[in-house]
Design a protein around this motif. Structure first.
Motif, mmCIF file in Angstrom:
data_model
loop_
_atom_site.group_PDB
_atom_site.id
_atom_site.type_symbol
_atom_site.label_atom_id
_atom_site.label_comp_id
_atom_site.label_asym_id
_atom_site.label_seq_id
_atom_site.Cartn_x
_atom_site.Cartn_y
_atom_site.Cartn_z
ATOM 1 N N ILE A 83 36.620 31.385 39.071
ATOM 2 C CA ILE A 83 37.733 31.258 38.124
ATOM 3 C C ILE A 83 38.897 32.167 38.500
ATOM 4 N N TYR A 84 38.585 33.300 39.109
ATOM 5 C CA TYR A 84 39.607 34.309 39.410
ATOM 6 C C TYR A 84 39.848 34.421 40.916
ATOM 7 N N PRO A 85 41.048 34.814 41.314
ATOM 8 C CA PRO A 85 41.314 35.103 42.730
ATOM 9 C C PRO A 85 40.789 36.484 43.105
ATOM 10 N N GLY A 86 40.774 36.749 44.399
ATOM 11 C CA GLY A 86 40.431 38.089 44.873
ATOM 12 C C GLY A 86 38.956 38.391 44.780
ATOM 13 N N LEU A 87 38.644 39.674 44.616
ATOM 14 C CA LEU A 87 37.269 40.129 44.470
ATOM 15 C C LEU A 87 36.847 39.986 43.011
ATOM 16 N N VAL A 88 35.706 39.362 42.801
ATOM 17 C CA VAL A 88 35.253 39.039 41.449
ATOM 18 C C VAL A 88 33.795 39.448 41.289
ATOM 19 N N VAL A 89 33.484 40.072 40.161
ATOM 20 C CA VAL A 89 32.141 40.588 39.889
ATOM 21 C C VAL A 89 31.488 39.791 38.780
ATOM 22 N N TRP A 90 30.216 39.458 38.977
ATOM 23 C CA TRP A 90 29.415 38.844 37.919
ATOM 24 C C TRP A 90 28.076 39.558 37.852
ATOM 25 N N GLY A 91 27.649 39.869 36.656
ATOM 26 C CA GLY A 91 26.375 40.547 36.447
ATOM 27 C C GLY A 91 26.599 42.003 36.078
ATOM 28 N N ARG A 92 25.848 42.467 35.105
ATOM 29 C CA ARG A 92 26.019 43.834 34.632
ATOM 30 C C ARG A 92 25.613 44.836 35.706
ATOM 31 N N HIS A 93 26.511 45.799 35.946
ATOM 32 C CA HIS A 93 26.225 46.906 36.853
ATOM 33 C C HIS A 93 26.707 48.191 36.205
ATOM 34 N N GLN A 94 25.863 49.201 36.236
ATOM 35 C CA GLN A 94 26.166 50.419 35.483
ATOM 36 C C GLN A 94 27.430 51.127 35.950
ATOM 37 N N TYR A 95 27.850 50.893 37.197
ATOM 38 C CA TYR A 95 29.028 51.584 37.706
ATOM 39 C C TYR A 95 30.283 50.723 37.726
ATOM 40 N N ILE A 96 30.222 49.514 37.172
ATOM 41 C CA ILE A 96 31.407 48.646 37.145
ATOM 42 C C ILE A 96 31.761 48.345 35.701
ATOM 43 N N LYS A 97 32.835 48.936 35.251
ATOM 44 C CA LYS A 97 33.274 48.810 33.860
ATOM 45 C C LYS A 97 33.597 47.352 33.520
ATOM 46 N N GLY A 98 33.050 46.894 32.413
ATOM 47 C CA GLY A 98 33.327 45.545 31.939
ATOM 48 C C GLY A 98 32.426 44.477 32.525
ATOM 49 N N SER A 99 31.611 44.835 33.515
ATOM 50 C CA SER A 99 30.732 43.840 34.125
ATOM 51 C C SER A 99 29.653 43.422 33.137
ATOM 52 N N ASN A 100 29.305 42.149 33.163
ATOM 53 C CA ASN A 100 28.296 41.641 32.243
ATOM 54 C C ASN A 100 27.684 40.369 32.803
ATOM 55 N N ASN A 101 26.638 39.885 32.150
ATOM 56 C CA ASN A 101 25.890 38.734 32.649
ATOM 57 C C ASN A 101 26.428 37.395 32.178
ATOM 58 N N LEU A 102 27.376 37.392 31.232
ATOM 59 C CA LEU A 102 27.803 36.146 30.607
ATOM 60 C C LEU A 102 29.013 35.498 31.266
ATOM 61 N N TYR A 103 29.844 36.292 31.907
ATOM 62 C CA TYR A 103 31.003 35.745 32.610
ATOM 63 C C TYR A 103 31.450 36.775 33.655
ATOM 64 N N PRO A 126 37.509 40.094 37.179
ATOM 65 C CA PRO A 126 38.147 40.576 38.406
ATOM 66 C C PRO A 126 37.666 41.998 38.700
ATOM 67 N N TYR A 127 37.431 42.301 39.967
ATOM 68 C CA TYR A 127 36.971 43.638 40.343
ATOM 69 C C TYR A 127 37.968 44.668 39.810
ATOM 70 N N PRO A 128 37.504 45.642 39.006
ATOM 71 C CA PRO A 128 38.443 46.482 38.256
ATOM 72 C C PRO A 128 38.915 47.762 38.939
ATOM 73 N N TYR A 129 38.436 48.041 40.153
ATOM 74 C CA TYR A 129 38.734 49.342 40.753
ATOM 75 C C TYR A 129 39.656 49.213 41.972
ATOM 76 N N GLN A 130 40.020 50.367 42.493
ATOM 77 C CA GLN A 130 40.951 50.429 43.618
ATOM 78 C C GLN A 130 40.365 49.753 44.854
ATOM 79 N N VAL A 131 41.202 48.987 45.526
ATOM 80 C CA VAL A 131 40.805 48.309 46.764
ATOM 81 C C VAL A 131 41.793 48.693 47.852
ATOM 82 N N HIS A 132 41.279 49.173 48.963
ATOM 83 C CA HIS A 132 42.118 49.543 50.104
ATOM 84 C C HIS A 132 42.880 48.309 50.599
#
Length: 352
Positions: free
Chosen positions: A172-192, A195-201
């Motif tokens: 659904i989103y461009p760029g780097l996209v995260v799916w699935g809850r991860h303790q170190y990625i804010k906002g990540s979850n299993n339901l949807y 967009p990757y929320p952190y700094q990218v070189h």
């Protein structure tokens, strides 16, 4: 999610019309392989992917309002031909999302879709097709709910996509996209996906993805079946732990721009995925002889040239070669001169 439920009875919409949406395939860097039993499309580890330019599905969803409510009425056309074999999966998807999109009962639908790449061959065709269909459905909902916010539109589209194909929620989103809850990625979850929320070189914002089509034929065992083989896999728990650890490592890699660590990580993830496939019960093998030939050629070329080109694979025989755009000219020249003989075709794309 109850907040996605919609039960409006009277519609201010033309009784006949159509919407068209395009959605990309994606290539996972950290792989999603295995989902919770007795839950619909809930991953057992977090995943992250690049969405891809030029590798997409375009879907036209035509609708006509019913005079009276009947069962869901759907016809599916793929590349101009009716595809009745696709209908059961689409119907299952519609039934799954009816609670969240109850208005679907009031329309007949014709779905016309085509890909810019071979379907069911391990290039995430279900991801792009289901996400484009979900976007079409949300476009209809947008006609019904004028106050629909942009953020909600895409969040619900990702949520719906997941119910059709897990990895579709990342398309659904461009760029780097995260799916699935991860303790170190804010906002990540299993339901949807998010967009990757952190700094990218900057080096990772302009990556090339050249896809080597080793085998165009549909896979004998589809990904949806392969996921089920993880349920009793002897190495499953170790795999999920390893995937989440690799995600943690990737956060740092993406920030500092370490191409070598990035490449080693995504190659390890790809080979781990296929190791799980080869050691499941029943066991099977998606790689073809030319898949292996290409992998060895990539390793040899990288040693000799010092170029930053790395491979990854999804659940299939075909190979994605990822490398920075700054090295495109020389690497692309090598691909056509040394790897073309191993392929049915080559697709040049970019990470969006």
């Amino acid at each position: 999610m109850k907040s996605f439920c919609y039960r409006k009875k009277k519609y201010s919409i033309d009784p006949n019309g159509f919407v068209t949406k395009k959605s990309p395939s994606n290539i996972a860097l950290i792989k999603y392989w295995g989902k919770h039993q007795n839950k619909i499309q809930i991953p057992l580890n977090a995943s992250i992917s690049y969405s891809l330019e030029k590798v997409y599905t375009e879907t036209r969803l035509s609708y006509s309002m019913k005079k009276r409510k009947r069962n869901l009425s759907i016809k599916v056309f793929f590349s101009g031909k009716e595809k009745t074999s696709f209908t059961p999966k689409i119907l299952e998807f519609f039934h799954r999302i009816l609670f969240y999109c109850s208005y679907l009962r009031d329309f007949n639908f014709i779905i016309e879709t085509y890909n810019t790449f071979p379907h069911s061959s391990g290039i995430a065709s279900s991801a792009s097709s289901m996400s484009s269909l979900a976007l079409c459905i949300m476009e209809i909902e947008k006609k019904l709910v004028f106050s629909l916010k942009k953020d909600f539109f895409f969040k619900k589209a990702s949520f719906l996509s997941r119910l059709g194909s897990g990895s579709a929620c990342r398309s659904i989103y461009p760029g780097l996209v995260v799916w699935g809850r991860h303790q170190y990625i804010k906002g990540s979850n299993n339901l949807y996906a998010i967009p990757y929320p952190y700094q990218v070189h900057p080096i990772f914002t302009k990556m090339v993805d050249t896809i080597l089509i080793i085998d165009e034929k549909p896979k004998k065992i589809l990904s949806s079946e392969g996921h089920q083989f993880m349920n009793n896999h002897p190495y499953a728990k170790k795999r999920f732990k390893c995937a989440n650890k690799n995600m943690e490592k990737l956060i740092s890699i993406l920030k500092i721009g370490d191409l070598q660590e990035f490449g080693e990580l995504i190659e390890h993830e790809a080979l781990t995925l296929h190791a799980m496939i080869m050691t499941s019960r029943p066991y099977f093998l998606w790689m073809k002889p030319n898949t292996i030939n290409v992998i060895h050629n990539v390793w040899d070329f990288r040693i000799q040239s010092k170029k930053n080109v790395y491979f990854t694979l999804d659940a299939g025989a075909n190979i994605h070669l990822l490398y920075p755009i700054q090295e495109k000219e020389s690497i692309l020249k090598w691909i056509y001169s040394d790897l073309f003989s191993f392929c049915k075709k080559i697709i040049e794309s970019f990470c969006l």
